[in-house]
Write an enzyme that holds these catalytic residues in place. Sequence first.
Site, PDB file in Angstrom:
ATOM      1  N   CYS A 151       0.816  -1.221   0.000  1.00  0.00           N
ATOM      2  CA  CYS A 151       0.000   0.000   0.000  1.00  0.00           C
ATOM      3  C   CYS A 151       0.851   1.274   0.000  1.00  0.00           C
ATOM      4  CB  CYS A 151      -0.951   0.002   1.193  1.00  0.00           C
ATOM      5  SG  CYS A 151      -2.084  -1.386   1.161  1.00  0.00           S
ATOM      6  N   ASN A 178     -10.002  -0.252  -0.562  1.00  0.00           N
ATOM      7  CA  ASN A 178      -8.542  -0.179  -0.504  1.00  0.00           C
ATOM      8  C   ASN A 178      -7.974  -0.734  -1.813  1.00  0.00           C
ATOM      9  OD1 ASN A 178      -5.824  -0.472   0.004  1.00  0.00           O
ATOM     10  ND2 ASN A 178      -6.088  -1.342   2.056  1.00  0.00           N
ATOM     11  N   HIS A 209      -3.310   7.273   1.972  1.00  0.00           N
ATOM     12  CA  HIS A 209      -3.688   5.951   1.466  1.00  0.00           C
ATOM     13  C   HIS A 209      -5.077   5.619   2.007  1.00  0.00           C
ATOM     14  CE1 HIS A 209      -4.006   1.799   0.641  1.00  0.00           C
ATOM     15  NE2 HIS A 209      -3.784   1.407   1.889  1.00  0.00           N
TER      16      HIS A 209
HETATM   17  N1  ACO Z   1     -18.996  -8.684   8.214  1.00  0.00           N
HETATM   18  C1  ACO Z   1     -19.597  -8.939   9.377  1.00  0.00           C
HETATM   19  N2  ACO Z   1     -18.930  -9.283  10.479  1.00  0.00           N
HETATM   20  C2  ACO Z   1     -17.591  -9.359  10.398  1.00  0.00           C
HETATM   21  C3  ACO Z   1     -16.905  -9.128   9.192  1.00  0.00           C
HETATM   22  C4  ACO Z   1     -17.661  -8.780   8.061  1.00  0.00           C
HETATM   23  N3  ACO Z   1     -17.093  -8.508   6.883  1.00  0.00           N
HETATM   24  N4  ACO Z   1     -15.579  -9.284   9.411  1.00  0.00           N
HETATM   25  C5  ACO Z   1     -15.437  -9.612  10.700  1.00  0.00           C
HETATM   26  N5  ACO Z   1     -16.657  -9.666  11.287  1.00  0.00           N
HETATM   27  C6  ACO Z   1     -16.967  -9.980  12.679  1.00  0.00           C
HETATM   28  C7  ACO Z   1     -15.901 -10.813  13.346  1.00  0.00           C
HETATM   29  O1  ACO Z   1     -16.107 -12.189  13.079  1.00  0.00           O
HETATM   30  C8  ACO Z   1     -16.130 -10.477  14.792  1.00  0.00           C
HETATM   31  O2  ACO Z   1     -17.224 -11.209  15.291  1.00  0.00           O
HETATM   32  P1  ACO Z   1     -17.212 -11.807  16.800  1.00  0.00           P
HETATM   33  O3  ACO Z   1     -17.130 -10.607  17.682  1.00  0.00           O
HETATM   34  O4  ACO Z   1     -18.486 -12.550  16.862  1.00  0.00           O
HETATM   35  O5  ACO Z   1     -15.992 -12.665  16.860  1.00  0.00           O
HETATM   36  C9  ACO Z   1     -16.564  -9.010  14.761  1.00  0.00           C
HETATM   37  O6  ACO Z   1     -17.010  -8.764  13.417  1.00  0.00           O
HETATM   38  C10 ACO Z   1     -15.435  -8.069  15.104  1.00  0.00           C
HETATM   39  O7  ACO Z   1     -14.311  -8.434  14.330  1.00  0.00           O
HETATM   40  P2  ACO Z   1     -12.968  -7.668  14.437  1.00  0.00           P
HETATM   41  O8  ACO Z   1     -11.955  -8.248  13.496  1.00  0.00           O
HETATM   42  O9  ACO Z   1     -12.604  -7.553  15.891  1.00  0.00           O
HETATM   43  O10 ACO Z   1     -13.451  -6.243  13.896  1.00  0.00           O
HETATM   44  P3  ACO Z   1     -12.709  -4.872  13.945  1.00  0.00           P
HETATM   45  O11 ACO Z   1     -13.520  -3.895  14.661  1.00  0.00           O
HETATM   46  O12 ACO Z   1     -11.266  -5.016  14.331  1.00  0.00           O
HETATM   47  O13 ACO Z   1     -12.747  -4.454  12.411  1.00  0.00           O
HETATM   48  C11 ACO Z   1     -11.345  -4.407  10.470  1.00  0.00           C
HETATM   49  C12 ACO Z   1     -12.120  -5.276  11.449  1.00  0.00           C
HETATM   50  C13 ACO Z   1     -12.298  -3.541   9.678  1.00  0.00           C
HETATM   51  C14 ACO Z   1     -10.552  -5.305   9.531  1.00  0.00           C
HETATM   52  C15 ACO Z   1     -10.375  -3.524  11.290  1.00  0.00           C
HETATM   53  O14 ACO Z   1      -9.592  -4.284  12.161  1.00  0.00           O
HETATM   54  C16 ACO Z   1      -9.479  -2.707  10.431  1.00  0.00           C
HETATM   55  O15 ACO Z   1      -9.915  -1.805   9.764  1.00  0.00           O
HETATM   56  N6  ACO Z   1      -8.158  -2.959  10.429  1.00  0.00           N
HETATM   57  C17 ACO Z   1      -7.256  -2.258   9.586  1.00  0.00           C
HETATM   58  C18 ACO Z   1      -6.991  -3.134   8.459  1.00  0.00           C
HETATM   59  C19 ACO Z   1      -6.820  -2.426   7.163  1.00  0.00           C
HETATM   60  O16 ACO Z   1      -7.320  -1.374   6.875  1.00  0.00           O
HETATM   61  N7  ACO Z   1      -6.041  -3.088   6.340  1.00  0.00           N
HETATM   62  C20 ACO Z   1      -5.826  -2.638   5.045  1.00  0.00           C
HETATM   63  C21 ACO Z   1      -4.473  -2.894   4.632  1.00  0.00           C
HETATM   64  S1  ACO Z   1      -3.331  -2.060   5.654  1.00  0.00           S
HETATM   65  C22 ACO Z   1      -3.351  -0.583   5.198  1.00  0.00           C
HETATM   66  O17 ACO Z   1      -3.618  -0.329   4.068  1.00  0.00           O
HETATM   67  C23 ACO Z   1      -3.073   0.448   6.212  1.00  0.00           C
END
Ligand code: ACO
Length: 323
Positions: free
Chosen positions: A113, A280, A250
């Site tokens: 990224c 993304n 980004h």
């Molecule tokens: N739809 C519905 N529910 C979902 C989904 C989905 N797509 N994905 C995960 N869940 C559920 C999980 O199973 C979990 O359920 P549970 O509580 O019953 O176990 C719940 O949602 C919470 O999951 P988490 O992974 O804890 O959710 P979080 O609040 O951390 O959000 C996310 C996840 C959006 C991926 C977040 O961690 C994030 O944005 N991280 C940054 C990652 C990113 O942007 N990466 C891109 C590349 S890096 C970069 O470019 C900077």
Amino acid sequence: MIRSVIQGVGSYLPEKILTNAELAQKVDTSDEWIVDRSGIRERHVAAEGEKTSDLAIAAIRKALASAGRDGKDIDLFIVATTTPDHTFPATAARVQAALGRPGVPSFDVQAVCSGFIYGLAVADNFIKAGQAKSAVVVGAEVMTRLLDWTDRGTCVLFGDGAGAVVLSAEDGKGATSDRGILSTHLHSDGRHYDMLFADGGPSSTQTSGHIRMKGKEVFRHAVVNLADAVQEALEANKISINDVDWLVPHQANKRILDGTAQKLGLDPAKVIITVDRHANTSAASIPLALTAGVEDGRIKPGQMVLMEAMGGGFTWGSALVRM
Ligand code: ACO
């Protein structure tokens, strides 16, 4: 002093749009969850047979047109991508064959990224060293081909697209009033390799693999590293956040963008946001957002734009540019 001035910008998005509602029909997710956690509403998806080089070439054609340049006059082509057409040659070879003059250097840069910022820094250094008078830097990705559609934690977050800039050497005074790239700063920390990676490759599995991510850890590092990258650029140029007209980050996640802006005390109205429409797109996301801001008239000539990115590796960095 020589400055690398952005003469033109251009982008390309595949025609097909995949909305959250459509995605929710094949993955156990919902529009509400995706919007709430990421700010993403839809993403573009490359057509069958449409390759990264096709996206890159389409974006570069527009950037060349906006710069009033012919690709045959460009001295250097850099493609930032994580999703090359083939393991080798570089996707840049296709780009250069389609648009460039035979014999000029072309290569890919892989920093996920952060790839566009890395590419911009490399091109700027070629220009400053006098090895090129002009360069094209394009970020181009078909991230949807790296997705595991059964992993709802990642497959809802990514999209396809390309964005390009044309750089040209111009004389500057060495002051922040100069047009062009004022600074670039690059970083990496490979200790975090396993937090965000594709679980395949020629030397490991002989496949391309799929994106694997520890979302929460990535989120935490992203907000800290991106805010640090912005501070570093401000300090190096002896300016304050108020001197920056536009932050072009980004586009990974709206919550990362909001968290970074808040940490910096930056007016959210000064942040160009496209993650809602593009998701993304990895190395393509900054030039896609930059082009959107220029084309809709928000980003004007003479304004100061700060770009920052973070990606797998981890890699991160910034580029400060006066348009
Ligand atoms: N739809 C519905 N529910 C979902 C989904 C989905 N797509 N994905 C995960 N869940 C559920 C999980 O199973 C979990 O359920 P549970 O509580 O019953 O176990 C719940 O949602 C919470 O999951 P988490 O992974 O804890 O959710 P979080 O609040 O951390 O959000 C996310 C996840 C959006 C991926 C977040 O961690 C994030 O944005 N991280 C940054 C990652 C990113 O942007 N990466 C891109 C590349 S890096 C970069 O470019 C900077």
